[in-house]
Design a protein around this motif. Structure first.
Motif, PDB file in Angstrom:
ATOM      1  N   TRP A   1       0.843  -1.200   0.000  1.00  0.00           N
ATOM      2  CA  TRP A   1       0.000   0.000   0.000  1.00  0.00           C
ATOM      3  C   TRP A   1       0.875   1.247   0.000  1.00  0.00           C
ATOM      4  O   TRP A   1       0.607   2.206  -0.735  1.00  0.00           O
ATOM      5  N   TYR A   2       1.924   1.236   0.821  1.00  0.00           N
ATOM      6  CA  TYR A   2       2.845   2.369   0.875  1.00  0.00           C
ATOM      7  C   TYR A   2       3.463   2.621  -0.507  1.00  0.00           C
ATOM      8  O   TYR A   2       3.520   3.758  -0.977  1.00  0.00           O
ATOM      9  N   MET A   3       3.910   1.565  -1.154  1.00  0.00           N
ATOM     10  CA  MET A   3       4.539   1.699  -2.468  1.00  0.00           C
ATOM     11  C   MET A   3       3.560   2.275  -3.496  1.00  0.00           C
ATOM     12  O   MET A   3       3.947   3.101  -4.319  1.00  0.00           O
ATOM     13  N   GLU A   4       2.310   1.853  -3.429  1.00  0.00           N
ATOM     14  CA  GLU A   4       1.306   2.306  -4.395  1.00  0.00           C
ATOM     15  C   GLU A   4       0.817   3.722  -4.115  1.00  0.00           C
ATOM     16  O   GLU A   4       0.307   4.387  -5.019  1.00  0.00           O
ATOM     17  N   ASN A   5       0.958   4.191  -2.880  1.00  0.00           N
ATOM     18  CA  ASN A   5       0.414   5.489  -2.481  1.00  0.00           C
ATOM     19  C   ASN A   5       1.485   6.469  -2.011  1.00  0.00           C
ATOM     20  O   ASN A   5       1.176   7.445  -1.336  1.00  0.00           O
ATOM     21  N   TRP A   6       2.739   6.222  -2.381  1.00  0.00           N
ATOM     22  CA  TRP A   6       3.828   7.048  -1.886  1.00  0.00           C
ATOM     23  C   TRP A   6       3.625   8.509  -2.238  1.00  0.00           C
ATOM     24  O   TRP A   6       3.187   8.874  -3.326  1.00  0.00           O
ATOM     25  N   SER A   7       3.963   9.352  -1.273  1.00  0.00           N
ATOM     26  CA  SER A   7       4.051  10.790  -1.484  1.00  0.00           C
ATOM     27  C   SER A   7       4.972  11.354  -0.411  1.00  0.00           C
ATOM     28  O   SER A   7       5.220  10.711   0.612  1.00  0.00           O
ATOM     29  N   LEU A   8       5.452  12.535  -0.631  1.00  0.00           N
ATOM     30  CA  LEU A   8       6.294  13.188   0.371  1.00  0.00           C
ATOM     31  C   LEU A   8       5.508  13.395   1.664  1.00  0.00           C
ATOM     32  O   LEU A   8       6.035  13.192   2.762  1.00  0.00           O
ATOM     33  N   MET A   9       4.242  13.761   1.545  1.00  0.00           N
ATOM     34  CA  MET A   9       3.409  13.969   2.733  1.00  0.00           C
ATOM     35  C   MET A   9       3.220  12.660   3.513  1.00  0.00           C
ATOM     36  O   MET A   9       3.174  12.675   4.745  1.00  0.00           O
ATOM     37  N   LEU A  10       3.110  11.538   2.809  1.00  0.00           N
ATOM     38  CA  LEU A  10       2.986  10.251   3.495  1.00  0.00           C
ATOM     39  C   LEU A  10       4.272   9.946   4.262  1.00  0.00           C
ATOM     40  O   LEU A  10       4.216   9.503   5.412  1.00  0.00           O
ATOM     41  N   ASP A  11       5.427  10.218   3.661  1.00  0.00           N
ATOM     42  CA  ASP A  11       6.690  10.014   4.374  1.00  0.00           C
ATOM     43  C   ASP A  11       6.768  10.897   5.616  1.00  0.00           C
ATOM     44  O   ASP A  11       7.206  10.453   6.680  1.00  0.00           O
ATOM     45  N   ILE A  12       6.345  12.141   5.499  1.00  0.00           N
ATOM     46  CA  ILE A  12       6.359  13.053   6.653  1.00  0.00           C
ATOM     47  C   ILE A  12       5.413  12.537   7.733  1.00  0.00           C
ATOM     48  O   ILE A  12       5.742  12.563   8.921  1.00  0.00           O
ATOM     49  N   ARG A  13       4.264  12.049   7.327  1.00  0.00           N
ATOM     50  CA  ARG A  13       3.308  11.474   8.292  1.00  0.00           C
ATOM     51  C   ARG A  13       3.917  10.267   9.013  1.00  0.00           C
ATOM     52  O   ARG A  13       3.779  10.129  10.237  1.00  0.00           O
ATOM     53  N   ILE A  14       4.606   9.399   8.272  1.00  0.00           N
ATOM     54  CA  ILE A  14       5.229   8.219   8.880  1.00  0.00           C
ATOM     55  C   ILE A  14       6.322   8.638   9.858  1.00  0.00           C
ATOM     56  O   ILE A  14       6.437   8.073  10.951  1.00  0.00           O
ATOM     57  N   ILE A  15       7.106   9.641   9.499  1.00  0.00           N
ATOM     58  CA  ILE A  15       8.144  10.143  10.411  1.00  0.00           C
ATOM     59  C   ILE A  15       7.493  10.664  11.692  1.00  0.00           C
ATOM     60  O   ILE A  15       7.935  10.344  12.800  1.00  0.00           O
ATOM     61  N   PHE A  16       6.434  11.448  11.554  1.00  0.00           N
ATOM     62  CA  PHE A  16       5.722  11.978  12.716  1.00  0.00           C
ATOM     63  C   PHE A  16       5.171  10.841  13.582  1.00  0.00           C
ATOM     64  O   PHE A  16       5.337  10.840  14.808  1.00  0.00           O
ATOM     65  N   LEU A  17       4.531   9.854  12.963  1.00  0.00           N
ATOM     66  CA  LEU A  17       3.969   8.729  13.722  1.00  0.00           C
ATOM     67  C   LEU A  17       5.060   7.888  14.391  1.00  0.00           C
ATOM     68  O   LEU A  17       4.873   7.381  15.492  1.00  0.00           O
ATOM     69  N   THR A  18       6.213   7.776  13.731  1.00  0.00           N
ATOM     70  CA  THR A  18       7.336   7.049  14.328  1.00  0.00           C
ATOM     71  C   THR A  18       7.810   7.752  15.594  1.00  0.00           C
ATOM     72  O   THR A  18       8.042   7.115  16.630  1.00  0.00           O
ATOM     73  N   ILE A  19       7.933   9.065  15.524  1.00  0.00           N
ATOM     74  CA  ILE A  19       8.361   9.840  16.697  1.00  0.00           C
ATOM     75  C   ILE A  19       7.329   9.712  17.809  1.00  0.00           C
ATOM     76  O   ILE A  19       7.688   9.526  18.984  1.00  0.00           O
ATOM     77  N   MET A  20       6.045   9.781  17.454  1.00  0.00           N
ATOM     78  CA  MET A  20       4.988   9.633  18.463  1.00  0.00           C
ATOM     79  C   MET A  20       5.059   8.254  19.124  1.00  0.00           C
ATOM     80  O   MET A  20       4.917   8.136  20.341  1.00  0.00           O
ATOM     81  N   ASN A  21       5.304   7.217  18.328  1.00  0.00           N
ATOM     82  CA  ASN A  21       5.415   5.865  18.878  1.00  0.00           C
ATOM     83  C   ASN A  21       6.615   5.741  19.812  1.00  0.00           C
ATOM     84  O   ASN A  21       6.563   5.006  20.797  1.00  0.00           O
ATOM     85  N   MET A  22       7.681   6.469  19.514  1.00  0.00           N
ATOM     86  CA  MET A  22       8.858   6.426  20.377  1.00  0.00           C
ATOM     87  C   MET A  22       8.525   6.983  21.764  1.00  0.00           C
ATOM     88  O   MET A  22       8.966   6.440  22.776  1.00  0.00           O
ATOM     89  N   PHE A  23       7.765   8.048  21.817  1.00  0.00           N
ATOM     90  CA  PHE A  23       7.424   8.665  23.098  1.00  0.00           C
ATOM     91  C   PHE A  23       6.325   7.911  23.843  1.00  0.00           C
ATOM     92  O   PHE A  23       6.353   7.833  25.068  1.00  0.00           O
ATOM     93  N   ARG A  24       5.368   7.378  23.113  1.00  0.00           N
ATOM     94  CA  ARG A  24       4.278   6.620  23.743  1.00  0.00           C
ATOM     95  C   ARG A  24       4.737   5.254  24.215  1.00  0.00           C
ATOM     96  O   ARG A  24       4.209   4.693  25.140  1.00  0.00           O
ATOM     97  N   GLY A  25       5.697   4.703  23.501  1.00  0.00           N
ATOM     98  CA  GLY A  25       6.112   3.341  23.768  1.00  0.00           C
ATOM     99  C   GLY A  25       5.140   2.402  23.070  1.00  0.00           C
ATOM    100  O   GLY A  25       3.959   2.719  22.916  1.00  0.00           O
ATOM    101  N   GLU A  26       5.637   1.268  22.676  1.00  0.00           N
ATOM    102  CA  GLU A  26       4.797   0.320  21.977  1.00  0.00           C
ATOM    103  C   GLU A  26       5.231  -1.079  22.361  1.00  0.00           C
ATOM    104  O   GLU A  26       6.415  -1.384  22.412  1.00  0.00           O
ATOM    105  N   GLU A  27       4.264  -1.927  22.630  1.00  0.00           N
ATOM    106  CA  GLU A  27       4.525  -3.271  23.115  1.00  0.00           C
ATOM    107  C   GLU A  27       5.402  -4.068  22.147  1.00  0.00           C
ATOM    108  O   GLU A  27       6.287  -4.801  22.554  1.00  0.00           O
ATOM    109  N   ARG A  28       5.162  -3.944  20.851  1.00  0.00           N
ATOM    110  CA  ARG A  28       5.866  -4.749  19.878  1.00  0.00           C
ATOM    111  C   ARG A  28       7.160  -4.094  19.374  1.00  0.00           C
ATOM    112  O   ARG A  28       7.812  -4.626  18.479  1.00  0.00           O
ATOM    113  N   ALA A  29       7.524  -2.928  19.884  1.00  0.00           N
ATOM    114  CA  ALA A  29       8.741  -2.255  19.458  1.00  0.00           C
ATOM    115  C   ALA A  29       9.933  -2.843  20.205  1.00  0.00           C
ATOM    116  O   ALA A  29       9.868  -3.080  21.404  1.00  0.00           O
ATOM    117  N   TYR A  30      11.027  -3.066  19.476  1.00  0.00           N
ATOM    118  CA  TYR A  30      12.246  -3.611  20.087  1.00  0.00           C
ATOM    119  C   TYR A  30      13.377  -2.642  19.961  1.00  0.00           C
ATOM    120  O   TYR A  30      13.526  -1.970  19.003  1.00  0.00           O
TER     121      TYR A  30
END
Length: 91
Positions: free
Chosen positions: A62-91
């Protein structure tokens, strides 16, 4: 390796899952990334069942088919949010 893209898997996993998951190898057409759409949607870490890897592959495609710069920025933002929230499956 890029910042955003499908996370790379070990060669043993690539051989194993390419035999049982349709379109698994499609994800090999883009550079792997440090974080990706599947990871920010909870499909990260160990995959105890093939269905989890199948969902990860679906998100990668889905990512490959819908790639955009805004999607990459959104993923970066969500990654940072996950780092602060913590996630059970993150190693």
């Amino acid at each position: 390796m890029s910042i955003i893209g499908p996370r790379p898997h070990m060669l043993a996993h690539t051989q194993q899952y390419s035999k049982i998951i349709n379109r698994y190898m499609v994800r090999q057409f883009v550079k792997p990334g440090i974080s990706g759409w599947a990871q920010v949607n909870g499909y990260r870490g160990e995959t105890e069942a093939p269905i989890l890897m199948e969902k990860r592959v679906e998100h990668d495609i889905w990512y490959m088919e819908n790639w955009s710069l805004m999607l990459d920025i959104r993923i970066i933002f969500l990654t940072i949010m996950n780092m602060f929230r913590g996630e059970e499956r993150a190693y």
